[in-house]
Design a protein around this motif. Structure first.
Motif, PDB file in Angstrom:
ATOM      1  N   ARG A   1       0.829  -1.200   0.000  1.00 38.40           N
ATOM      2  CA  ARG A   1       0.000   0.000   0.000  1.00 38.40           C
ATOM      3  C   ARG A   1       0.864   1.250   0.000  1.00 38.40           C
ATOM      4  NH1 ARG A   1      -1.328   4.072   3.372  1.00 38.40           N
ATOM      5  NH2 ARG A   1      -3.450   4.919   3.214  1.00 38.40           N
ATOM      6  N   ASN A   2       1.882   1.249   0.851  1.00 41.92           N
ATOM      7  CA  ASN A   2       2.657   2.469   1.050  1.00 41.92           C
ATOM      8  C   ASN A   2       3.640   2.744  -0.076  1.00 41.92           C
ATOM      9  OD1 ASN A   2       1.413   3.201   3.499  1.00 41.92           O
ATOM     10  ND2 ASN A   2       2.647   1.719   4.610  1.00 41.92           N
ATOM     11  N   ILE A   3       4.099   1.706  -0.765  1.00 42.85           N
ATOM     12  CA  ILE A   3       4.957   1.957  -1.924  1.00 42.85           C
ATOM     13  C   ILE A   3       4.129   2.571  -3.047  1.00 42.85           C
ATOM     14  CG2 ILE A   3       4.743  -0.270  -3.120  1.00 42.85           C
ATOM     15  CD1 ILE A   3       8.008   1.673  -2.585  1.00 42.85           C
ATOM     16  N   CYS A   4       2.864   2.135  -3.178  1.00 40.94           N
ATOM     17  CA  CYS A   4       1.971   2.732  -4.178  1.00 40.94           C
ATOM     18  C   CYS A   4       1.681   4.191  -3.842  1.00 40.94           C
ATOM     19  CB  CYS A   4       0.664   1.943  -4.263  1.00 40.94           C
ATOM     20  SG  CYS A   4       0.806   0.326  -5.049  1.00 40.94           S
ATOM     21  N   HIS A   5       1.402   4.456  -2.566  1.00 41.47           N
ATOM     22  CA  HIS A   5       1.117   5.830  -2.154  1.00 41.47           C
ATOM     23  C   HIS A   5       2.353   6.708  -2.312  1.00 41.47           C
ATOM     24  CE1 HIS A   5       0.309   9.239   0.568  1.00 41.47           C
ATOM     25  NE2 HIS A   5      -0.938   9.062   0.180  1.00 41.47           N
ATOM     26  N   PHE A   6       3.521   6.163  -2.010  1.00 39.41           N
ATOM     27  CA  PHE A   6       4.767   6.907  -2.131  1.00 39.41           C
ATOM     28  C   PHE A   6       5.013   7.318  -3.586  1.00 39.41           C
ATOM     29  CE2 PHE A   6       9.426   7.072  -2.683  1.00 39.41           C
ATOM     30  CZ  PHE A   6       9.759   8.010  -1.710  1.00 39.41           C
ATOM     31  N   ILE A   7       4.805   6.388  -4.499  1.00 37.97           N
ATOM     32  CA  ILE A   7       4.993   6.687  -5.922  1.00 37.97           C
ATOM     33  C   ILE A   7       3.971   7.728  -6.376  1.00 37.97           C
ATOM     34  CG2 ILE A   7       4.886   5.749  -8.263  1.00 37.97           C
ATOM     35  CD1 ILE A   7       5.859   3.071  -7.078  1.00 37.97           C
ATOM     36  N   GLY A   8       2.695   7.514  -6.000  1.00 42.78           N
ATOM     37  CA  GLY A   8       1.654   8.446  -6.404  1.00 42.78           C
ATOM     38  C   GLY A   8       1.881   9.845  -5.865  1.00 42.78           C
ATOM     39  N   GLN A   9       2.277   9.939  -4.590  1.00 48.13           N
ATOM     40  CA  GLN A   9       2.482  11.254  -3.985  1.00 48.13           C
ATOM     41  C   GLN A   9       3.704  11.953  -4.571  1.00 48.13           C
ATOM     42  OE1 GLN A   9       0.181  12.395  -1.068  1.00 48.13           O
ATOM     43  NE2 GLN A   9       0.814  13.967  -2.513  1.00 48.13           N
ATOM     44  N   ASN A  10       4.754  11.186  -4.899  1.00 46.13           N
ATOM     45  CA  ASN A  10       5.917  11.780  -5.559  1.00 46.13           C
ATOM     46  C   ASN A  10       5.546  12.338  -6.931  1.00 46.13           C
ATOM     47  OD1 ASN A  10       8.846  11.627  -4.426  1.00 46.13           O
ATOM     48  ND2 ASN A  10       7.866   9.775  -3.659  1.00 46.13           N
ATOM     49  N   LEU A  11       4.739  11.598  -7.674  1.00 44.45           N
ATOM     50  CA  LEU A  11       4.293  12.074  -8.985  1.00 44.45           C
ATOM     51  C   LEU A  11       3.450  13.335  -8.835  1.00 44.45           C
ATOM     52  CD1 LEU A  11       3.381   8.640 -10.618  1.00 44.45           C
ATOM     53  CD2 LEU A  11       5.256  10.152 -11.300  1.00 44.45           C
ATOM     54  N   TRP A  12       2.623  13.373  -7.779  1.00 40.63           N
ATOM     55  CA  TRP A  12       1.774  14.538  -7.515  1.00 40.63           C
ATOM     56  C   TRP A  12       2.625  15.772  -7.233  1.00 40.63           C
ATOM     57  CZ3 TRP A  12       0.233  17.810  -3.383  1.00 40.63           C
ATOM     58  CH2 TRP A  12      -1.031  18.399  -3.509  1.00 40.63           C
ATOM     59  N   PHE A  13       3.614  15.625  -6.354  1.00 44.25           N
ATOM     60  CA  PHE A  13       4.507  16.749  -6.043  1.00 44.25           C
ATOM     61  C   PHE A  13       5.346  17.145  -7.258  1.00 44.25           C
ATOM     62  CE2 PHE A  13       4.106  15.572  -1.405  1.00 44.25           C
ATOM     63  CZ  PHE A  13       3.571  16.784  -1.012  1.00 44.25           C
TER      64      PHE A  13
END
Length: 288
Positions: free
Chosen positions: A73-85
């Protein structure tokens, strides 16, 4: 005070927090890369989560029997949030938020693979309508496609994966456990990603308050959203959440001279309609 009014107040907190995080993210992007932003955001989050858990006596809930699922879950969120920033300083904020709203559409499409849920006729129609909305927002052609646009569109997919894995975790895990492993694991991911070259930028005194505000706003936004959904149905909360788009469009126009494009609002309206129809159908199905 009616439940709908209470939910609206919580959603006002969520909208304000998401907007503040976008402004802070764009501000610190001149000094920090996305991995560094995520590192410091997660460190702030750890302090907040542990402090709140200690005060409320829920530290014992940090125990988990599903570390692998937390990791996924957290690796997916980490990737998504990095792309967002990454997308924040590159494209208009309204376009970024509009594409972020496609996340529920991706949940519909990915659920059969990960949750073994069938796509209903309404779900398929919602996904089609949402895809048309994406085309309006992005207006894909060789001249308009950019790294920022690709990052914004892709982050929604990873946010959808995060939502799916969160749904699985909530069957057995507490909110305290989910938030604790979210912040701790992403701090480790951020440390590895930002420090692999031995060079981690320390935020200046000028940027430090903005970095702290990202950590606070991120947790506060999801807390407010969760509280709103616990008070009122998603079909009520969702239209309120859509206020995020005109709000961020005004912020972009006032602070960054970004034009307000009606075609982005038209595409976002289709994306919203697709999500709303699917949520409303799901609620009616439950009632029957």
């Amino acid at each position: 005070m009616s439940p709908i009014f209470k939910a609206a107040l919580w959603m006002l907190g969520a909208i304000t927090s998401f907007t503040a995080m976008a402004i802070a993210g764009r501000t610190v992007s001149v000094e920090l890369d996305t991995f560094e932003i995520m590192l410091y955001r997660s460190l702030v989050g750890i302090v907040i989560v542990v402090t709140v858990a200690k005060i409320s006596g829920t530290i014992g809930q940090f125990h988990t029997e599903k570390p692998a699922l937390h990791f996924l879950r957290n690796i997916c969120h980490f990737i998504g949030q990095n792309l967002w920033f990454f997308a924040i300083p590159l494209i208009p904020l309204a376009q970024l938020f509009a594409l972020e709203f496609t996340s529920p559409i991706w949940v519909i499409l990915l659920s059969p693979l990960l949750l073994k849920e069938r796509i209903t006729v309404i779900g398929a129609l919602s996904a089609t309508l949402g895809f048309i909305g994406i085309l309006l927002v992005t207006r894909p052609d060789p001249s308009s496609i950019s790294p920022g646009l690709i990052a914004a569109a892709t982050c929604a997919v990873f946010f959808a994966l995060t939502a799916i894995f969160t749904r699985i975790l909530t069957r057995t895990e507490t909110i305290s456990s989910i938030l604790f492993y979210l912040t701790v694991m992403q701090a480790v991911f951020g440390l590895i990603s930002a420090g692999y070259d031995g060079d981690i930028q320390v935020p200046s005194l000028l940027m430090t308050p903005w970095v702290i505000s990202i950590g606070i706003a991120g947790l506060l936004a999801h807390f407010c959203l969760t509280k709103a959904l616990s008070i009122a149905p998603a079909a009520v909360v969702m239209p309120i959440d859509f206020v995020r788009l005109p709000a961020i469009a005004l912020v972009g126009m006032i602070l960054y001279d970004e034009p307000i494009e009606l075609v982005v609002f038209a595409g976002a309206a289709l994306i919203f309609a697709a999500n709303y129809v699917n949520i409303k159908h799901a609620e009616l199905t439950k009632q029957n």
